[in-house]
Design an enzyme around this catalytic site. Structure first.
Site, PDB file in Angstrom:
ATOM      1  N   ASP A   1      51.761   7.462  53.158  1.00  0.00           N
ATOM      2  CA  ASP A   1      52.695   8.528  53.839  1.00  0.00           C
ATOM      3  C   ASP A   1      52.084   9.084  55.144  1.00  0.00           C
ATOM      4  O   ASP A   1      50.968   9.178  55.375  1.00  0.00           O
ATOM      5  CB  ASP A   1      52.697   9.460  52.861  1.00  0.00           C
ATOM      6  CG  ASP A   1      53.833  10.412  52.919  1.00  0.00           C
ATOM      7  OD1 ASP A   1      54.898   9.969  52.811  1.00  0.00           O
ATOM      8  OD2 ASP A   1      53.415  11.456  53.183  1.00  0.00           O
TER       9      ASP A   1
ATOM     10  N   GLU B   1      36.715  -4.322  50.140  1.00  0.00           N
ATOM     11  CA  GLU B   1      35.613  -4.316  49.056  1.00  0.00           C
ATOM     12  C   GLU B   1      36.114  -4.858  47.681  1.00  0.00           C
ATOM     13  O   GLU B   1      35.404  -5.337  47.072  1.00  0.00           O
ATOM     14  CB  GLU B   1      34.877  -3.120  48.924  1.00  0.00           C
ATOM     15  CG  GLU B   1      34.171  -2.505  49.958  1.00  0.00           C
ATOM     16  CD  GLU B   1      33.998  -1.206  49.628  1.00  0.00           C
ATOM     17  OE1 GLU B   1      34.062  -0.606  48.511  1.00  0.00           O
ATOM     18  OE2 GLU B   1      33.397  -0.321  50.584  1.00  0.00           O
TER      19      GLU B   1
END
Ligand code: NOJ
Length: 561
Positions: free
Chosen positions: A222, A274
């Site tokens: 957002d 990751e």
């Protein structure tokens, strides 16, 4: 953990061939309005889980959920008071886990919405900042400043909130005296974090990991052009256009698109990388021109950015071609796919907007007193043509819940039922976004058209939603729902959208766009004379008339030989 394994399974299935997000169709669920299992009149996570099969059946690749976090709901959940919990209105963390598990079982990825620019004023950090007073560590997490004027009675600068009114609110200090001011790009109830502070950055690393560990496949971010404000918070003269979500001269403004915001996205990309299974970041960045927007999708930043340039383009063949070519070149230059989008929860639904034939600034909305409202049928026809054309373009596409039914904007919402802070902060000058957020119709003959078991709906549904209910369209040849299904099936089968390649345009008469994807020819007659069609019709937005495609219609045909 179980959900992570499921996410990996999906990834393994197509990883060899293609990065899934480069050509995915992502369906936006607005949880409040998708499906209500509990009868409160507000949609919830169990309601979503129960209806997921219908989305798998529609043929989308992923769902993106607007915020379901703990929130006082002052801005429909974009005011978050706990970034690591589900609001009781929507269910529990267990409901969330069950929803993700079911989605993955059905082969649907799940994108969460993350809201890093601001929190709710009910967030414990903000409450602590209010209690601690000026000069405290607690206030450093937000943007508190002394006011101007002899007694600090004037806001620190002239910035105006996106929702109307000043971007600053003055607090009462713990000792009862009028005190400092805090910054909020949006509503008073949404104080902006100070992203200069490492503690804020670390907090959000943790929030990302919290949801990634629970199995989400990525985030829609957002206000990804906010977060960093210009040093010294200088005054800014903004015109009306800029007061929308950041269009117009946003690049000049001291609170949008500051260069250092990109540090944050590089940091976030390291976090998502990751994890196994291509977890993605998609930017909500209202910045123009597209060359500038492309900075959000440089190789070490986000994967996708919403193409608001495309969304804001009128139904005009030349303009569409220009924005498509520009998008492909511009995003391609940084190695990113373009995305395509026609509707979302902030914009007038395209079944209404494309037929309005005028600029409709993001967030302003339309209502009963708006001039030049289009005929519903005409709007739906144009929307179908636009959607079928969009789904033929290379790159990723976003769908907004209900567009597969052809839903128009709900216009006749009574004033007292309106909930968008835009409506309230502008004292009715702008209708705001409620009209695109009305609960979905699932069953024509059920209470609330099948949205909730009690018949309650947090915004009133217009009668036309009954005619357009999902069950009234399912299996009905020529319905909007069946058109979307067919297009999404063909898109998969023919790997349409895959590859960052150019659009293979063919010569076309004025007002018409024609391009080829493999052996499929796509013809969009935007506003031209009827176009004779040769080949087998695979899917069409409107029946051919004497073998020709009329205006406001799109067809996909298999080219013979
Ligand atoms: C953009 C969201 O899409 C909108 O709905 C919201 O009001 C603002 N950001 C503030 O979070």
């Amino acid at each position: 953990m179980a959900h992570t394994v499921a996410a990996q399974d999906i990834a393994t299935a197509d990883a060899a061939a293609h990065d899934w997000w480069r050509s995915s169709v992502i369906y936006q669920i607005y949880p409040r309005s998708f499906a209500d299992s509990s009868g409160t009149g507000v949609g919830d996570l169990r309601g979503i889980t129960a209806r997921l099969e219908s989305l798998a059946d529609l043929g989308v690749d992923a769902i993106w959920l607007s915020p379901f976090y703990r929130s006082p709901q002052k801005d429909a959940g974009y005011d978050v008071s706990d970034f690591r919990d589900v609001d009781p209105l929507f269910g529990t963390l267990d409901d969330f886990d069950a929803m993700v598990a079911r989605a993955h079982e059905l082969g649907l990825r799940v994108i969460a919405d993350i809201v890093p620019n601001h929190s709710s004023d009910q967030h414990p950090w903000f409450q602590a900042a209010l209690a601690a007073g000026p000069g405290s560590k607690e206030r450093e997490r937000y943007i508190f400043r002394d006011g101007k004027g002899e007694h600090g009675e004037l806001p620190p600068n002239n910035w105006e909130s996106v929702f109307g009114g000043p971007m600053w609110t003055r607090v009462t200090e713990p000792d009862g005296t009028p005190g400092q001011w805090y910054l909020h790009i949006f509503d008073t109830s949404q104080p902006d974090f100070d992203w200069e502070l490492e503690e804020v950055r670390e907090e959000f690393d943790g929030v990302l990991r919290f949801w990634l560990d629970r199995g989400v496949d990525g985030f829609r971010v957002d206000v990804a052009h906010g977060l960093i404000k210009a040093d010294g918070l200088p005054d800014f003269v903004q015109d009306d256009e800029e007061a929308s979500m950041g269009g117009g001269a946003a690049t000049q403004s001291p609170y949008w698109a500051q260069d250092r915001v990109h540090e944050i996205w590089r940091r976030w990309r390291k976090v998502t990388d990751e994890y196994e299974g291509q977890r993605i970041l998609a930017a909500e960045a209202w910045v123009y021109p597209l060359e500038f927007m492309a900075n959000w999708v440089r190789p070490d930043e986000m994967h996708q950015t919403f193409n608001f340039g495309y969304m804001e383009t009128h139904w005009d063949a030349a303009d569409l071609r220009a924005v498509i070519d520009d998008s492909i070149t511009t995003f391609g230059a940084v190695g990113a796919p373009s995305t395509w989008v026609l509707s979302n929860h902030d914009m007038i639904r395209h079944a209404t907007r494309l037929a309005l034939g005028k600029d409709t600034p993001q967030g302003h909305g339309v209502g009963p007193a708006s001039p030049g409202l289009p005929d519903v049928e005409e709007g739906i026809r144009r929307a179908r043509a636009a959607s079928l054309f969009m789904l033929s373009l290379p790159g990723g596409a976003y769908l907004y819940q209900g567009e597969e039914l052809g839903l128009p904007e709900a216009i006749d919402i009574p004033d007292e039922a309106r909930q968008d802070p835009t409506w309230h902060r502008t004292e009715g000058e702008r209708y705001g976004r409620d009209g695109c957020r009305v609960p979905l119709p699932w069953e024509a003959d059920a209470p609330a058209y099948g949205f909730s078991p009690t018949g309650d709906a947090w915004l009133p549904q217009p009668a036309v939603y009954g005619t357009l209910a999902r069950d009234a369209q399912s299996g009905v040849e020529g319905s909007t729902l069946e058109m979307y299904r067919a297009a999404l099936r063909l898109r998969r089968e023919h790997r349409i959208g895959v590859g960052s390649g150019d659009v293979a345009w063919e010569d076309s008469p004025e007002g018409v766009l024609i391009h080829r994807v493999g052996d499929i020819r796509v013809i969009a007659n935007v506003s031209g004379a009827p176009v004779p069609v040769e080949g087998d019709v695979l899917v069409t937005s409107h029946a051919l008339e004497d073998g020709a495609l009329p205006a406001d219609a799109t067809v996909w045909v298999r080219v013979r030989g």
